[in-house]
Enzyme design. Sequence first.
Site, PDB file in Angstrom:
ATOM      1  N   TYR A   1      65.259  41.636  26.142  1.00 10.83           N
ATOM      2  CA  TYR A   1      65.061  42.047  27.530  1.00 10.83           C
ATOM      3  C   TYR A   1      66.373  42.095  28.299  1.00 10.83           C
ATOM      4  O   TYR A   1      66.545  42.936  29.193  1.00 10.83           O
ATOM      5  CB  TYR A   1      64.047  41.137  28.233  1.00 10.83           C
ATOM      6  CG  TYR A   1      62.627  41.502  27.881  1.00 10.83           C
ATOM      7  CD1 TYR A   1      61.974  42.544  28.527  1.00 10.83           C
ATOM      8  CD2 TYR A   1      61.943  40.831  26.869  1.00 10.83           C
ATOM      9  CE1 TYR A   1      60.683  42.904  28.180  1.00 10.83           C
ATOM     10  CE2 TYR A   1      60.652  41.187  26.527  1.00 10.83           C
ATOM     11  CZ  TYR A   1      60.019  42.229  27.183  1.00 10.83           C
ATOM     12  OH  TYR A   1      58.747  42.590  26.841  1.00 10.83           O
TER      13      TYR A   1
ATOM     14  N   ASN B   1      55.968  51.298  34.974  1.00 13.09           N
ATOM     15  CA  ASN B   1      57.303  51.138  34.405  1.00 13.09           C
ATOM     16  C   ASN B   1      57.978  49.870  34.926  1.00 13.09           C
ATOM     17  O   ASN B   1      57.773  49.483  36.074  1.00 13.09           O
ATOM     18  CB  ASN B   1      58.159  52.353  34.745  1.00 13.09           C
ATOM     19  CG  ASN B   1      57.574  53.630  34.179  1.00 13.09           C
ATOM     20  OD1 ASN B   1      56.893  53.612  33.155  1.00 13.09           O
ATOM     21  ND2 ASN B   1      57.807  54.741  34.853  1.00 13.09           N
TER      22      ASN B   1
ATOM     23  N   PRO C   1      53.256  66.775  30.057  1.00 13.95           N
ATOM     24  CA  PRO C   1      53.357  67.842  29.055  1.00 13.95           C
ATOM     25  C   PRO C   1      52.277  67.742  27.981  1.00 13.95           C
ATOM     26  O   PRO C   1      51.948  68.744  27.343  1.00 13.95           O
ATOM     27  CB  PRO C   1      54.755  67.633  28.448  1.00 13.95           C
ATOM     28  CG  PRO C   1      55.506  66.849  29.472  1.00 13.95           C
ATOM     29  CD  PRO C   1      54.484  65.973  30.130  1.00 13.95           C
ATOM     30  N   GLU C   2      51.729  66.549  27.785  1.00 13.77           N
ATOM     31  CA  GLU C   2      50.710  66.330  26.760  1.00 13.77           C
ATOM     32  C   GLU C   2      49.348  66.081  27.400  1.00 13.77           C
ATOM     33  O   GLU C   2      49.243  65.540  28.502  1.00 13.77           O
ATOM     34  CB  GLU C   2      51.080  65.123  25.890  1.00 13.77           C
ATOM     35  CG  GLU C   2      52.467  65.166  25.283  1.00 13.77           C
ATOM     36  CD  GLU C   2      52.629  66.293  24.277  1.00 13.77           C
ATOM     37  OE1 GLU C   2      51.604  66.686  23.663  1.00 13.77           O
ATOM     38  OE2 GLU C   2      53.762  66.787  24.103  1.00 13.77           O
TER      39      GLU C   2
ATOM     40  N   THR D   1      51.922  59.321  32.430  1.00 14.85           N
ATOM     41  CA  THR D   1      51.218  58.170  31.886  1.00 14.85           C
ATOM     42  C   THR D   1      50.186  58.612  30.858  1.00 14.85           C
ATOM     43  O   THR D   1      49.574  59.683  30.996  1.00 14.85           O
ATOM     44  CB  THR D   1      50.534  57.334  32.990  1.00 14.85           C
ATOM     45  OG1 THR D   1      49.742  56.300  32.402  1.00 14.85           O
ATOM     46  CG2 THR D   1      49.670  58.189  33.891  1.00 14.85           C
ATOM     47  N   SER D   2      49.990  57.795  29.837  1.00 16.65           N
ATOM     48  CA  SER D   2      49.057  58.130  28.760  1.00 16.65           C
ATOM     49  C   SER D   2      47.605  58.039  29.196  1.00 16.65           C
ATOM     50  O   SER D   2      46.712  58.542  28.526  1.00 16.65           O
ATOM     51  CB  SER D   2      49.287  57.197  27.569  1.00 16.65           C
ATOM     52  OG  SER D   2      48.999  55.851  27.946  1.00 16.65           O
TER      53      SER D   2
ATOM     54  N   CYS E   1      61.100  31.270  36.321  1.00 20.73           N
ATOM     55  CA  CYS E   1      60.954  30.153  35.391  1.00 20.73           C
ATOM     56  C   CYS E   1      59.590  30.229  34.711  1.00 20.73           C
ATOM     57  O   CYS E   1      58.576  30.487  35.359  1.00 20.73           O
ATOM     58  CB  CYS E   1      61.108  28.837  36.153  1.00 20.73           C
ATOM     59  SG  CYS E   1      60.798  27.371  35.133  1.00 20.73           S
TER      60      CYS E   1
ATOM     61  N   HIS F   1      53.308  46.312  35.994  1.00 24.39           N
ATOM     62  CA  HIS F   1      53.673  45.599  34.780  1.00 24.39           C
ATOM     63  C   HIS F   1      54.952  44.781  34.944  1.00 24.39           C
ATOM     64  O   HIS F   1      55.581  44.409  33.962  1.00 24.39           O
ATOM     65  CB  HIS F   1      53.802  46.575  33.605  1.00 24.39           C
ATOM     66  CG  HIS F   1      52.496  47.219  33.247  1.00 24.39           C
ATOM     67  ND1 HIS F   1      52.398  48.361  32.468  1.00 24.39           N
ATOM     68  CD2 HIS F   1      51.215  46.883  33.557  1.00 24.39           C
ATOM     69  CE1 HIS F   1      51.128  48.697  32.328  1.00 24.39           C
ATOM     70  NE2 HIS F   1      50.397  47.818  32.982  1.00 24.39           N
TER      71      HIS F   1
ATOM     72  N   CYS G   1      65.975  26.531  34.166  1.00 26.00           N
ATOM     73  CA  CYS G   1      65.652  26.238  35.561  1.00 26.00           C
ATOM     74  C   CYS G   1      65.975  24.765  35.832  1.00 26.00           C
ATOM     75  O   CYS G   1      66.081  23.953  34.904  1.00 26.00           O
ATOM     76  CB  CYS G   1      64.166  26.519  35.798  1.00 26.00           C
ATOM     77  SG  CYS G   1      63.555  26.112  37.447  1.00 26.00           S
TER      78      CYS G   1
END
EC number: 2.3.1.286
Length: 237
Positions: free
Chosen positions: A53, A87, A204-205, A178-179, A112, A104, A138
């Site tokens: 991350y 996102n 696009p999909e 988004t799916s 912490c 999300h 922490c």
Amino acid sequence: MQVAVLSGAGISAESGVPTFRDAETGLWAKVDPYEISSSDGWRAHPERVWAWYLWRHYMMGAVQPNNGHRAVAAWQDYADVHVVTQNVDNLHERAGSKKVYHLHGSLFEFRCDRCQVGYEGELPEMPEPVETVDPPRCVCGGMIRPSVVWFGEALPEDAWQRSVEAVTGADLVVVVGTSSIVYPAAGLPEFALANGIPVIEVNPERTPLSDSATVSLREPAAAALPTLLQRLPALLD
């Protein structure tokens, strides 16, 4: 007019951000996503999860908002715009959007894992990805983790409530990149449609939302969004 924009990985992918389902390269090519995106993985190998991350956090510094992000920010001149995003990047904010709700979590917030207090300390530089980095500690003794939602964790209550309110009060919902398979976020456009609020999908999909959306545009975000408000009368006629 109030507009609610539900954005997913596709809009950031147009800026060069790898989506969660893209194959990673180098050190992370063979890592199980669950191992680096779950509480179980964190407890088992916090130094590995933190390294991943932290690398993603610094990688985002080289990524810029695209015309899709900038268009959504520009809509604020004409409408009350609320961005509900799945996102964890900050591209909407960097483009200028003011009301952004991260369902999300965010790669740019840390807390912490024991007392949940936010972390404002310095982060180590990471010019290249490495396999392990020990997380900061922490004052309570807990480990500092990214404020992102891992598998099995609840969505941030405040962000979720604001997202529901944004959709409930919207005159238009735009679903971009988004799916439409990850719940509960995927339920927001369904709720809008059930309450007579027009929903425009930009992707696009095809997705599970495509057949029920008021309008479904097979276009990339960066191409569709800059002119979307001007096209509204024709699209919704």
